[in-house]
Scaffold this motif. Structure first.
Motif, mmCIF file in Angstrom:
data_model
loop_
_atom_site.group_PDB
_atom_site.id
_atom_site.type_symbol
_atom_site.label_atom_id
_atom_site.label_comp_id
_atom_site.label_asym_id
_atom_site.label_seq_id
_atom_site.Cartn_x
_atom_site.Cartn_y
_atom_site.Cartn_z
ATOM 1 N N ALA A 15 0.810 -1.226 0.000
ATOM 2 C CA ALA A 15 0.000 0.000 0.000
ATOM 3 C C ALA A 15 0.844 1.278 0.000
ATOM 4 N N PRO A 16 1.772 1.477 0.943
ATOM 5 C CA PRO A 16 2.523 2.734 0.903
ATOM 6 C C PRO A 16 3.402 2.878 -0.335
ATOM 7 N N ILE A 19 1.068 3.748 -3.278
ATOM 8 C CA ILE A 19 0.575 5.127 -3.143
ATOM 9 C C ILE A 19 1.683 6.117 -3.478
ATOM 10 N N THR A 40 0.823 9.054 2.312
ATOM 11 C CA THR A 40 1.827 7.997 2.196
ATOM 12 C C THR A 40 2.234 7.486 3.570
ATOM 13 N N SER A 43 -0.608 5.454 5.197
ATOM 14 C CA SER A 43 -0.804 4.136 4.609
ATOM 15 C C SER A 43 0.245 3.140 5.093
#
Length: 65
Positions: A15-16, A19, A40, A43
């Motif tokens: 996820a990070p 993103i 960011t 996440s």
């Protein structure tokens, strides 16, 4: 259990990273704003929790004999 935590850590790390690169692609390389950094960083919270739980549960699988 160790394989499960490795899977959770891998999934929560996606996820990070996605993103971060998504914002770069969408903004065509322009400078980040504070909102981009905040989203960011937020996440990455599931990744931090996954690492913390793995650390706290590291001795749970061992027998104390």
């Amino acid at each position: 259990m160790n394989r499960f935590f490795n899977l959770v850590i891998t999934l929560s790390l996606i996820a990070p990273v996605s993103i971060f690169f998504g914002y770069i692609i969408m903004d065509e390389g322009d400078q980040f704003t504070s909102e981009h950094y905040m989203v960011t960083a937020l996440s990455a919270i599931p990744f931090i929790f996954a690492i913390l739980i793995k650390f706290l549960m590291s001795g749970a699988d061992k027998n104390n004999q």
